[in-house]
Motif scaffolding. Structure first.
Motif, PDB file in Angstrom:
ATOM      1  N   GLN A   1      19.246  14.430  14.649  1.00  0.00           N
ATOM      2  CA  GLN A   1      19.392  13.078  15.225  1.00  0.00           C
ATOM      3  C   GLN A   1      20.530  12.381  14.278  1.00  0.00           C
ATOM      4  OE1 GLN A   1      16.434  10.511  16.280  1.00  0.00           O
ATOM      5  NE2 GLN A   1      17.018  10.333  18.341  1.00  0.00           N
ATOM      6  N   TYR A   2      21.563  11.964  14.567  1.00  0.00           N
ATOM      7  CA  TYR A   2      22.593  11.488  13.797  1.00  0.00           C
ATOM      8  C   TYR A   2      22.996  10.171  14.384  1.00  0.00           C
ATOM      9  CZ  TYR A   2      23.121  15.898  11.278  1.00  0.00           C
ATOM     10  OH  TYR A   2      22.905  16.938  10.661  1.00  0.00           O
ATOM     11  N   ALA A   3      23.519   9.391  13.331  1.00  0.00           N
ATOM     12  CA  ALA A   3      24.209   8.036  13.996  1.00  0.00           C
ATOM     13  C   ALA A   3      25.316   8.257  14.627  1.00  0.00           C
ATOM     14  CB  ALA A   3      24.104   7.019  12.778  1.00  0.00           C
TER      15      ALA A   3
ATOM     16  N   LYS B   1      22.820  10.827   6.682  1.00  0.00           N
ATOM     17  CA  LYS B   1      22.989   9.445   6.334  1.00  0.00           C
ATOM     18  C   LYS B   1      24.360   9.018   6.847  1.00  0.00           C
ATOM     19  CE  LYS B   1      20.164   9.701   1.953  1.00  0.00           C
ATOM     20  NZ  LYS B   1      20.172   9.633   0.689  1.00  0.00           N
ATOM     21  N   GLN B   2      25.186  10.044   7.063  1.00  0.00           N
ATOM     22  CA  GLN B   2      26.444   9.906   7.396  1.00  0.00           C
ATOM     23  C   GLN B   2      26.711   9.266   8.987  1.00  0.00           C
ATOM     24  OE1 GLN B   2      27.650  13.894   6.787  1.00  0.00           O
ATOM     25  NE2 GLN B   2      28.752  13.362   5.120  1.00  0.00           N
ATOM     26  N   LEU B   3      27.724   8.358   9.201  1.00  0.00           N
ATOM     27  CA  LEU B   3      28.090   8.035  10.508  1.00  0.00           C
ATOM     28  C   LEU B   3      29.069   8.864  11.069  1.00  0.00           C
ATOM     29  CD1 LEU B   3      27.812   5.526  12.606  1.00  0.00           C
ATOM     30  CD2 LEU B   3      29.929   4.561  11.505  1.00  0.00           C
TER      31      LEU B   3
ATOM     32  N   SER C   1      25.022  15.815  23.311  1.00  0.00           N
ATOM     33  CA  SER C   1      25.529  17.131  22.951  1.00  0.00           C
ATOM     34  C   SER C   1      26.121  17.304  21.648  1.00  0.00           C
ATOM     35  CB  SER C   1      26.969  17.331  23.857  1.00  0.00           C
ATOM     36  OG  SER C   1      26.439  17.709  25.226  1.00  0.00           O
ATOM     37  N   ILE C   2      26.611  16.192  21.032  1.00  0.00           N
ATOM     38  CA  ILE C   2      26.985  16.102  19.610  1.00  0.00           C
ATOM     39  C   ILE C   2      25.872  16.608  18.768  1.00  0.00           C
ATOM     40  CG2 ILE C   2      28.031  15.006  17.926  1.00  0.00           C
ATOM     41  CD1 ILE C   2      29.964  13.653  19.941  1.00  0.00           C
ATOM     42  N   GLU C   3      24.791  15.606  19.128  1.00  0.00           N
ATOM     43  CA  GLU C   3      23.403  15.943  18.272  1.00  0.00           C
ATOM     44  C   GLU C   3      23.092  17.471  18.492  1.00  0.00           C
ATOM     45  OE1 GLU C   3      21.493  11.416  18.780  1.00  0.00           O
ATOM     46  OE2 GLU C   3      21.077  12.828  20.202  1.00  0.00           O
ATOM     47  N   LYS C   4      23.104  17.892  19.846  1.00  0.00           N
ATOM     48  CA  LYS C   4      22.609  19.353  19.777  1.00  0.00           C
ATOM     49  C   LYS C   4      23.409  20.328  18.838  1.00  0.00           C
ATOM     50  CE  LYS C   4      21.817  22.874  23.372  1.00  0.00           C
ATOM     51  NZ  LYS C   4      20.623  23.007  23.018  1.00  0.00           N
ATOM     52  N   LEU C   5      25.014  19.812  18.854  1.00  0.00           N
ATOM     53  CA  LEU C   5      25.598  20.811  18.077  1.00  0.00           C
ATOM     54  C   LEU C   5      25.722  20.705  16.738  1.00  0.00           C
ATOM     55  CD1 LEU C   5      28.950  20.360  20.216  1.00  0.00           C
ATOM     56  CD2 LEU C   5      27.655  22.579  20.131  1.00  0.00           C
ATOM     57  N   LEU C   6      25.101  19.501  16.336  1.00  0.00           N
ATOM     58  CA  LEU C   6      24.768  19.224  14.717  1.00  0.00           C
ATOM     59  C   LEU C   6      23.434  19.764  14.483  1.00  0.00           C
ATOM     60  CD1 LEU C   6      26.784  15.976  14.268  1.00  0.00           C
ATOM     61  CD2 LEU C   6      27.513  18.277  13.493  1.00  0.00           C
TER      62      LEU C   6
ATOM     63  N   SER D   1      30.652   3.673  22.754  1.00  0.00           N
ATOM     64  CA  SER D   1      29.135   3.585  22.958  1.00  0.00           C
ATOM     65  C   SER D   1      28.342   4.170  21.616  1.00  0.00           C
ATOM     66  CB  SER D   1      29.083   4.567  24.065  1.00  0.00           C
ATOM     67  OG  SER D   1      29.575   4.205  25.190  1.00  0.00           O
ATOM     68  N   PHE D   2      27.179   3.623  21.530  1.00  0.00           N
ATOM     69  CA  PHE D   2      26.332   3.905  20.251  1.00  0.00           C
ATOM     70  C   PHE D   2      25.019   5.078  20.525  1.00  0.00           C
ATOM     71  CE2 PHE D   2      28.453  -0.045  19.459  1.00  0.00           C
ATOM     72  CZ  PHE D   2      29.329   0.122  18.626  1.00  0.00           C
ATOM     73  N   SER D   3      24.778   5.664  19.757  1.00  0.00           N
ATOM     74  CA  SER D   3      23.441   6.262  19.770  1.00  0.00           C
ATOM     75  C   SER D   3      22.720   5.143  19.273  1.00  0.00           C
ATOM     76  CB  SER D   3      23.283   7.682  18.949  1.00  0.00           C
ATOM     77  OG  SER D   3      23.527   7.273  17.544  1.00  0.00           O
ATOM     78  N   SER D   4      21.315   5.941  19.688  1.00  0.00           N
ATOM     79  CA  SER D   4      20.173   4.646  19.211  1.00  0.00           C
ATOM     80  C   SER D   4      19.844   4.533  17.701  1.00  0.00           C
ATOM     81  CB  SER D   4      18.778   5.046  19.883  1.00  0.00           C
ATOM     82  OG  SER D   4      18.585   6.551  19.507  1.00  0.00           O
ATOM     83  N   THR D   5      20.406   5.619  16.947  1.00  0.00           N
ATOM     84  CA  THR D   5      20.004   5.462  15.351  1.00  0.00           C
ATOM     85  C   THR D   5      21.033   4.833  14.806  1.00  0.00           C
ATOM     86  OG1 THR D   5      21.373   7.785  15.585  1.00  0.00           O
ATOM     87  CG2 THR D   5      18.838   7.486  15.582  1.00  0.00           C
TER      88      THR D   5
END
Length: 293
Positions: A129-131, A107-109, A121-126, A151-155
């Motif tokens: 799928q995050y915003a 739920k966090q940005l 890479s941030i998604e993989k480390l976390l 730049s933005f992720s798709s979420t």
């Protein structure tokens, strides 16, 4: 394109808890911009790091923000945050992001101010799928005159997009780009202030050879660069047109420009900027390889 802040996003920030993981100069610049623009109050902001308690004490005393010095923990601040800024050094980023993984939720940005690390890479480390907002500010953000590529992720929702742009517009202008262009942002504005300083160094060296006292030379060079940039900004004219207006045929300016052109100044600047972008990609690839193993 360069965006503009929205009243709705600015109002929304007032109720959010913002947490900075990393307490360096860029984190301080963004936090100060948020406070200077009255986007929120110090009580809504926490700033954390893993080791430098003296730095946290200094920031707490200067701005009134929350830090781990008040007896809480990094974990509590991170869990309670609506927006988490990843503002650690690239060399520390992988271990730091992995360490906070248990304390973040979808739920966090997540706003990254780390050079070279992709959204994937941030998604993989976390581990999910995050915003995620990936940014590339420059050092002029420390005086509110920064330029930030975003730049933005798709979420990331539209509301979150506006929120992120509003935050970074508190320290300058923003340009929303597709993520592969972040290396280009590095080559243009991320490293850009250093190019201008380098040119100013050369101007100061020439002023010394021309016999001007150092203090007078610095004042003249700084005001000249400031005035030229402001002319481009306020008139809306192209730099090439403004240059032509001050370059009289067979005059002093033409003599200088011809000498600089003979030394391939423009070509060298272009090559340097392209190399900066290329190097950003190389450094990013090195980090990516270590993450994706």
């Amino acid at each position: 394109m360069v965006g503009s802040a929205t009243n709705g996003a600015a109002a929304a920030i007032q109720s959010l808890q913002l947490s900075f993981y990393g307490a360096g100069s860029m984190a301080e610049a963004i936090m100060r911009g948020i406070l200077n623009q009255n986007l929120t109050s110090p009580s809504q902001i926490s700033m954390l790091n893993r080791s430098n308690t003296e730095r946290l004490r200094e920031l707490s005393q200067r701005y009134g923000i929350a830090t781990t010095l008040e007896g809480s923990t990094n974990e509590n601040y991170l869990k309670q945050a609506d927006v988490i800024f990843l503002a650690m050094k690239p060399k520390d980023a992988v271990a730091a992001i992995e360490a906070i993984r248990p304390h973040v939720n979808e739920k966090q940005l997540i706003v990254s101010v780390i050079a070279g690390i992709s959204i994937a890479s941030i998604e993989k480390l976390l581990g999910g799928q995050y915003a995620i907002v990936r940014t590339m500010p420059n050092t002029s953000s420390t005086i509110g005159l920064g330029a930030t590529g975003i730049s933005f992720s798709s979420t990331v929702s539209e509301e979150q997009r506006q929120l992120a742009e509003t935050i970074f517009q508190s320290v300058g202008i923003t340009a929303v780009v597709e993520e592969p262009l972040q290396d280009s942002i590095t080559g243009v504005s991320g490293s850009g202030p250093a190019y201008v300083y380098y040119f100013m160094e050369a101007m100061l060296a020439a002023a010394e050879k021309l016999g001007l006292p150092p203090e007078a030379a610095k004042d003249l060079v700084v005001q000249t660069v400031l005035g030229a940039a402001e002319m481009v900004r306020t008139t809306g004219e192209e730099p090439a047109e403004l240059r032509r207006k001050v370059t009289s045929p067979n005059g002093t300016t033409q003599a200088a420009i011809e000498t600089m052109a003979a030394g391939q100044l423009a070509e060298t600047i272009i090559k340097g900027m392209l190399r900066s972008s290329e190097r950003a990609a190389e450094l990013g690839a090195e980090i990516e390889r270590s993450i994706m193993k």
